[in-house]
Design a protein around this motif. Sequence first.
Motif, PDB file in Angstrom:
ATOM      1  N   ALA A 112       0.808  -1.224   0.000  1.00 31.85           N
ATOM      2  CA  ALA A 112       0.000   0.000   0.000  1.00 31.85           C
ATOM      3  C   ALA A 112       0.840   1.273   0.000  1.00 31.85           C
ATOM      4  N   GLY A 113       2.086   1.179   0.469  1.00 35.59           N
ATOM      5  CA  GLY A 113       2.933   2.362   0.532  1.00 35.59           C
ATOM      6  C   GLY A 113       2.505   3.334   1.604  1.00 35.59           C
ATOM      7  N   LYS A 114       1.761   2.862   2.590  1.00 35.50           N
ATOM      8  CA  LYS A 114       1.297   3.685   3.702  1.00 35.50           C
ATOM      9  C   LYS A 114       1.496   2.911   4.998  1.00 35.50           C
ATOM     10  N   GLN A 115       1.731   3.634   6.084  1.00 43.27           N
ATOM     11  CA  GLN A 115       1.953   2.987   7.366  1.00 43.27           C
ATOM     12  C   GLN A 115       0.628   2.551   7.986  1.00 43.27           C
ATOM     13  N   VAL A 116       0.567   1.324   8.438  1.00 43.95           N
ATOM     14  CA  VAL A 116      -0.650   0.783   9.046  1.00 43.95           C
ATOM     15  C   VAL A 116      -0.923   1.452  10.393  1.00 43.95           C
TER      16      VAL A 116
ATOM     17  N   TYR B 183      -5.943  -0.091  15.390  1.00 50.19           N
ATOM     18  CA  TYR B 183      -7.111   0.176  16.232  1.00 50.19           C
ATOM     19  C   TYR B 183      -7.023  -0.799  17.398  1.00 50.19           C
ATOM     20  N   ALA B 184      -6.922  -0.281  18.617  1.00 46.25           N
ATOM     21  CA  ALA B 184      -6.711  -1.166  19.761  1.00 46.25           C
ATOM     22  C   ALA B 184      -7.419  -0.636  21.006  1.00 46.25           C
ATOM     23  N   PRO B 185      -8.527  -1.266  21.407  1.00 44.50           N
ATOM     24  CA  PRO B 185      -9.140  -0.938  22.695  1.00 44.50           C
ATOM     25  C   PRO B 185      -8.177  -1.250  23.843  1.00 44.50           C
ATOM     26  N   GLU B 186      -8.505  -0.767  25.020  1.00 47.92           N
ATOM     27  CA  GLU B 186      -7.578  -0.841  26.146  1.00 47.92           C
ATOM     28  C   GLU B 186      -7.150  -2.261  26.489  1.00 47.92           C
ATOM     29  N   GLU B 187      -8.080  -3.209  26.505  1.00 48.86           N
ATOM     30  CA  GLU B 187      -7.734  -4.568  26.920  1.00 48.86           C
ATOM     31  C   GLU B 187      -6.697  -5.182  25.994  1.00 48.86           C
ATOM     32  N   PHE B 188      -6.893  -5.040  24.703  1.00 45.83           N
ATOM     33  CA  PHE B 188      -5.936  -5.598  23.751  1.00 45.83           C
ATOM     34  C   PHE B 188      -4.602  -4.847  23.836  1.00 45.83           C
ATOM     35  N   PHE B 189      -4.680  -3.536  23.943  1.00 42.90           N
ATOM     36  CA  PHE B 189      -3.467  -2.721  24.029  1.00 42.90           C
ATOM     37  C   PHE B 189      -2.608  -3.153  25.211  1.00 42.90           C
ATOM     38  N   ARG B 190      -3.216  -3.295  26.375  1.00 45.55           N
ATOM     39  CA  ARG B 190      -2.453  -3.659  27.573  1.00 45.55           C
ATOM     40  C   ARG B 190      -1.954  -5.110  27.506  1.00 45.55           C
ATOM     41  N   THR B 191      -2.694  -5.975  26.859  1.00 46.90           N
ATOM     42  CA  THR B 191      -2.306  -7.383  26.784  1.00 46.90           C
ATOM     43  C   THR B 191      -1.165  -7.619  25.800  1.00 46.90           C
ATOM     44  N   TYR B 192      -1.216  -6.964  24.640  1.00 38.47           N
ATOM     45  CA  TYR B 192      -0.272  -7.305  23.576  1.00 38.47           C
ATOM     46  C   TYR B 192       0.620  -6.162  23.066  1.00 38.47           C
ATOM     47  N   LEU B 193       0.202  -4.912  23.217  1.00 42.13           N
ATOM     48  CA  LEU B 193       0.928  -3.838  22.550  1.00 42.13           C
ATOM     49  C   LEU B 193       1.749  -2.937  23.471  1.00 42.13           C
ATOM     50  N   LYS B 194       1.295  -2.722  24.676  1.00 40.55           N
ATOM     51  CA  LYS B 194       1.954  -1.745  25.542  1.00 40.55           C
ATOM     52  C   LYS B 194       3.407  -2.131  25.807  1.00 40.55           C
ATOM     53  N   GLY B 195       4.286  -1.172  25.585  1.00 43.33           N
ATOM     54  CA  GLY B 195       5.695  -1.374  25.872  1.00 43.33           C
ATOM     55  C   GLY B 195       6.434  -2.232  24.871  1.00 43.33           C
ATOM     56  N   GLN B 196       5.809  -2.558  23.747  1.00 41.98           N
ATOM     57  CA  GLN B 196       6.440  -3.457  22.776  1.00 41.98           C
ATOM     58  C   GLN B 196       7.185  -2.721  21.668  1.00 41.98           C
ATOM     59  N   GLY B 197       7.079  -1.402  21.643  1.00 40.47           N
ATOM     60  CA  GLY B 197       7.843  -0.626  20.683  1.00 40.47           C
ATOM     61  C   GLY B 197       7.494  -0.886  19.234  1.00 40.47           C
ATOM     62  N   LEU B 198       6.224  -1.102  18.933  1.00 38.58           N
ATOM     63  CA  LEU B 198       5.833  -1.392  17.560  1.00 38.58           C
ATOM     64  C   LEU B 198       5.838  -0.143  16.672  1.00 38.58           C
ATOM     65  N   ASN B 199       5.832   1.023  17.284  1.00 35.21           N
ATOM     66  CA  ASN B 199       6.010   2.271  16.542  1.00 35.21           C
ATOM     67  C   ASN B 199       4.987   2.452  15.429  1.00 35.21           C
ATOM     68  N   ARG B 200       3.727   2.247  15.755  1.00 35.96           N
ATOM     69  CA  ARG B 200       2.655   2.489  14.799  1.00 35.96           C
ATOM     70  C   ARG B 200       1.634   3.420  15.430  1.00 35.96           C
ATOM     71  N   ARG B 201       1.006   4.221  14.596  1.00 31.88           N
ATOM     72  CA  ARG B 201      -0.004   5.153  15.087  1.00 31.88           C
ATOM     73  C   ARG B 201      -1.202   4.385  15.651  1.00 31.88           C
ATOM     74  N   LEU B 202      -1.865   4.988  16.633  1.00 31.15           N
ATOM     75  CA  LEU B 202      -2.887   4.268  17.389  1.00 31.15           C
ATOM     76  C   LEU B 202      -4.260   4.931  17.268  1.00 31.15           C
TER      77      LEU B 202
END
Length: 236
Positions: A161-165, A168-187
Amino acid sequence: MKFLQAIFRTVFYVVVGGVISIAGAAFFFMNWEPDRDEFPKRGIDVSHHLGEIDWNKVSADDVAFVYMKASEGGDFKDSAFVQNWAGAGAAGLARGAYHYFSLCKPGQEQAENFLSVLPDDPQMLAPVLDLEFTGNCTKRPPVDEVLQEISDFVTLVERSAGKQVIFYAPEEFFRTYLKGQGLNRRLWTRSIWHSPSYTKDWILWQYQDSGTIEGISGNVDMNVLNADLTIDELRS
């Protein structure tokens, strides 16, 4: 007798007052939205569940952008996506697509499914990966496994696509899998009836899931764009 009548009147007024208070509270929460002066760019997200949409009426109802479901998992394609994409474009709305991520399918397979329906349109909004537990399979893989599948999805989609993904992450998913992982994607956050508290770094905020929009029957998810951003920046 007069004493009993007085008691009945008191009970009646208490009950009626309670009903009015509940109704008032329900009306408030169903119609609450962030300050329009602070967040002037309002948008919606839709799928086939909302049925046929009159996009001209939507665009006239203070809607600046729309995200629509394109696909889910490894093989599901939203039956209304093609029609919604064409209709929103004809109405002059900024439009983007999202994929609902399954915890039970490989990320590469899901990316291929998404890309099979994603239009080749340089003006579309950045693609969104919908990461949540609601409606997902019951599997809850370990963090490193989920992050790898997300990474596989992102790599393939961004290359194509040539665009950064955007995530979309509600709080439960964010805290379970994304927080502090340094994925560097807009939220894209979800925080109903109050501003997001689980992260300060967000570009989109879903503030309502029972909004009303002209041209759409049923409850609509309502969103705002971060006040520091423009629609054009959402396209990158």
